[in-house]
Enzyme design. Structure first.
Site, PDB file in Angstrom:
ATOM      1  N   HIS A  75       3.515  11.214   5.114  1.00 25.60           N
ATOM      2  CA  HIS A  75       3.108  11.133   3.800  1.00 25.60           C
ATOM      3  C   HIS A  75       3.066  12.541   3.219  1.00 25.60           C
ATOM      4  O   HIS A  75       3.006  13.673   3.665  1.00 25.60           O
ATOM      5  CB  HIS A  75       1.941  10.371   3.304  1.00 25.60           C
ATOM      6  CG  HIS A  75       1.991   9.068   3.476  1.00 25.60           C
ATOM      7  ND1 HIS A  75       1.283   8.188   3.092  1.00 25.60           N
ATOM      8  CD2 HIS A  75       2.984   8.120   4.131  1.00 25.60           C
ATOM      9  CE1 HIS A  75       1.565   6.890   3.197  1.00 25.60           C
ATOM     10  NE2 HIS A  75       2.769   6.860   3.869  1.00 25.60           N
ATOM     11  N   GLU A  77       1.461  14.387   1.155  1.00 21.00           N
ATOM     12  CA  GLU A  77       0.255  14.956   1.005  1.00 21.00           C
ATOM     13  C   GLU A  77       0.037  15.653   2.279  1.00 21.00           C
ATOM     14  O   GLU A  77      -0.430  16.801   2.344  1.00 21.00           O
ATOM     15  CB  GLU A  77      -0.953  13.909   0.725  1.00 21.00           C
ATOM     16  CG  GLU A  77      -0.819  13.262  -0.725  1.00 21.00           C
ATOM     17  CD  GLU A  77      -0.152  11.989  -0.622  1.00 21.00           C
ATOM     18  OE1 GLU A  77       0.795  11.785   0.219  1.00 21.00           O
ATOM     19  OE2 GLU A  77      -0.536  11.133  -1.073  1.00 21.00           O
ATOM     20  N   CYS A 101      -2.945   7.734  -0.687  1.00 19.89           N
ATOM     21  CA  CYS A 101      -3.341   6.328   0.379  1.00 19.89           C
ATOM     22  C   CYS A 101      -4.686   6.668   0.931  1.00 19.89           C
ATOM     23  O   CYS A 101      -5.035   7.905   1.020  1.00 19.89           O
ATOM     24  CB  CYS A 101      -2.189   5.836   1.166  1.00 19.89           C
ATOM     25  SG  CYS A 101      -2.155   6.853   2.667  1.00 19.89           S
ATOM     26  N   CYS A 104      -4.189   9.410   3.900  1.00 17.39           N
ATOM     27  CA  CYS A 104      -4.121  10.646   3.121  1.00 17.39           C
ATOM     28  C   CYS A 104      -5.475  11.172   2.689  1.00 17.39           C
ATOM     29  O   CYS A 104      -5.821  12.364   2.896  1.00 17.39           O
ATOM     30  CB  CYS A 104      -2.978  10.806   2.129  1.00 17.39           C
ATOM     31  SG  CYS A 104      -1.285  10.567   2.632  1.00 17.39           S
TER      32      CYS A 104
HETATM   33  N1  LIG Z   1       0.292   8.769  -1.287  1.00 19.54           N
HETATM   34  C1  LIG Z   1       1.502   8.462  -0.992  1.00 19.54           C
HETATM   35  C2  LIG Z   1       2.138   7.217  -0.787  1.00 19.54           C
HETATM   36  C3  LIG Z   1       3.072   6.862  -0.296  1.00 19.54           C
HETATM   37  N2  LIG Z   1       4.058   7.795   0.288  1.00 19.54           N
HETATM   38  C4  LIG Z   1       5.318   7.454   0.759  1.00 19.54           C
HETATM   39  C5  LIG Z   1       5.335   6.870   1.863  1.00 19.54           C
HETATM   40  C6  LIG Z   1       6.619   5.932   1.966  1.00 19.54           C
HETATM   41  O1  LIG Z   1       7.837   6.732   2.172  1.00 19.54           O
HETATM   42  C7  LIG Z   1       6.861   5.715   0.287  1.00 19.54           C
HETATM   43  C8  LIG Z   1       6.180   4.276  -0.193  1.00 19.54           C
HETATM   44  O2  LIG Z   1       7.142   3.455  -0.079  1.00 19.54           O
HETATM   45  P1  LIG Z   1       7.081   2.027  -0.743  1.00 19.54           P
HETATM   46  O3  LIG Z   1       6.177   1.348  -0.006  1.00 19.54           O
HETATM   47  O4  LIG Z   1       6.694   2.243  -1.985  1.00 19.54           O
HETATM   48  O5  LIG Z   1       8.455   1.488  -0.563  1.00 19.54           O
HETATM   49  O6  LIG Z   1       5.892   6.841  -0.180  1.00 19.54           O
HETATM   50  C9  LIG Z   1       3.435   9.206   0.450  1.00 19.54           C
HETATM   51  O7  LIG Z   1       4.271  10.298   0.639  1.00 19.54           O
HETATM   52  N3  LIG Z   1       2.411   9.375  -0.389  1.00 19.54           N
HETATM   53 ZN   LIG Z   2      -0.564   8.546   2.404  1.00 18.61          ZN
END
Ligand SMILES: Nc1ccn([C@H]2C[C@H](O)[C@@H](COP(=O)(O)O)O2)c(=O)n1
Ligand SMILES: [Zn+2]
Length: 164
Positions: A75, A77, A101, A104
């Site tokens: 992620h 973060e 999330c 994170c």
């Molecule tokens: N706080 C976050 C939440 C999600 N991500 C990234 C992880 C995945 O590459 C994407 C989420 O994909 P989705 O389920 O919306 O198709 O975002 C992050 O970096 N940081």
């Molecule tokens: Zn995350």
């Protein structure tokens, strides 16, 4: 001129543009108490793990989680915190384009970040336990959480020679 908060959030947005995730690009920018950028990151696969070999899919036709991006992606973060070259995250602010999330949130707390500024929240209602847990953890740990309110609707970047 742009405010500091707009400036750091814009850097998180620019960093997100580097992500190869076709569904969601997320960016993050870690800033010291003195206003110095310590790390930036975006969602991507770990170093040395090729995009050609790992899937960016959200779902697998065969129902196999290993055919989706979720077990592999780092992620934004986490990348921003790890990209600091081990400078302490204590007392720092983390600007993120999307609310973190729960996984994170744990890393944000353990690395000593004191404030999270986010742009949007993925949570739709209280049934999404990942984001409810994240809110709970950040609140219990005393990490300030603020939704960024931009002062400018857009910050265009023009690559034209300024003398032209
Ligand atoms: N706080 C976050 C939440 C999600 N991500 C990234 C992880 C995945 O590459 C994407 C989420 O994909 P989705 O389920 O919306 O198709 O975002 C992050 O970096 N940081
Ligand atoms: Zn995350």
């Amino acid at each position: 001129f742009i405010s500091w908060d707009d400036y750091f959030m814009a850097i998180a947005f620019l960093s997100a543009e580097r992500s190869k995730d076709p569904n969601r690009q997320v960016g993050a920018c870690l800033v010291s108490q003195e206003g110095i950028i310590l790390g930036i990151g975006y969602n991507g696969f770990p170093r040395g793990c090729s995009d050609d070999k790992l899937p960016w899919a959200k779902k697998s036709a065969r129902g196999d989680p290993l055919e989706t991006k979720y077990p592999y992606v780092v992620h934004a973060e986490v990348n921003a915190i790890l990209n600091t070259n081990h400078a302490s995250a204590a007392g720092q602010k983390l600007y993120v384009t999307m609310f973190p999330c729960n996984e994170c949130a744990k890393i944000i707390i353990q690395s000593g970040v004191s404030e999270v500024l986010y742009f949007v929240e993925k949570r739709i209602d209280n049934s999404d336990h990942v984001y409810v847990a994240s809110h709970n953890l950040l609140s219990m740990a005393g990490v300030k959480v603020r939704k960024h309110q931009p002062q400018m609707a857009q910050i265009p970047i023009n690559f034209q020679d300024p003398r032209v």
